[in-house]
Design a protein around this motif. Structure first.
Motif: not given
Length: 167
Positions: A89-105
């Motif tokens: 949970p402390t990996e910032p790029d993982g959080r960013f990529q998940l946010g991007l995926a949610y946005l694109r979905a």
């Protein structure tokens, strides 16, 4: 030269996977090598093989999620990026990529907390401001979108046309 080294590495990793097929990290590395060569289908297969051997492999989940996102499948990327987030949970790029995926979905409401957490973990991750601006705009939160767009612009990032309508 770099592509030749990646191709050679993928050959050795493939051989290693044949010697001992129970080593998940070999498949994760093989997937990364295939991805580096643009062999995305083979990369996805290798990441899935790693996850069959170790469902808790955060790197394999992250790599498969980002690969699927890059291939235009945000819905298919989300479960893997969520797993990567839960495992690390402390990996910032993982959080960013998940946010991007949610946005694109089409899930901007889900994107906001992930992108915000990415920025909390890594304040220099300016691209998250652009995505937060888009998420806020899609939810009709124009003021919040304008604030994030301004932060992105100050960081020198170009703004998508969709954000040019903001004050």
């Amino acid at each position: 030269a770099k592509m030749d080294r990646i191709a050679e590495a993928s050959m050795h990793l493939d051989q290693a996977s044949r010697i001992d097929g129970n080593l998940p990290h070999v498949y994760t590395s093989l997937g990364a090598a295939f991805s580096g060569l643009g062999r995305n289908d083979e990369a996805a297969e290798a990441f899935l093989a790693a996850l069959q051997r170790d469902p808790g492999d955060a790197i394999a989940h992250y790599n498969l999620g980002t690969l699927r996102l890059m291939m235009g499948d945000p819905g298919g990327s989300i479960p893997h990026l969520e797993s990567a987030r839960d495992l690390n949970p402390t990996e910032p790029d993982g959080r960013f990529q998940l946010g991007l995926a949610y946005l694109r979905a089409g899930r901007p409401r889900d994107a906001i907390p992930e992108l915000s957490k990415a920025l909390e973990l890594s304040p220099d991750l300016a691209a998250a401001h652009v995505q937060l601006a888009l998420a806020h705009l899609r939810l009709g939160m124009r003021h919040e979108a304008a604030v994030e767009a301004e932060l992105a612009a100050r960081a020198g990032l170009p703004l998508p046309a969709e954000l040019n309508q903001l004050p």
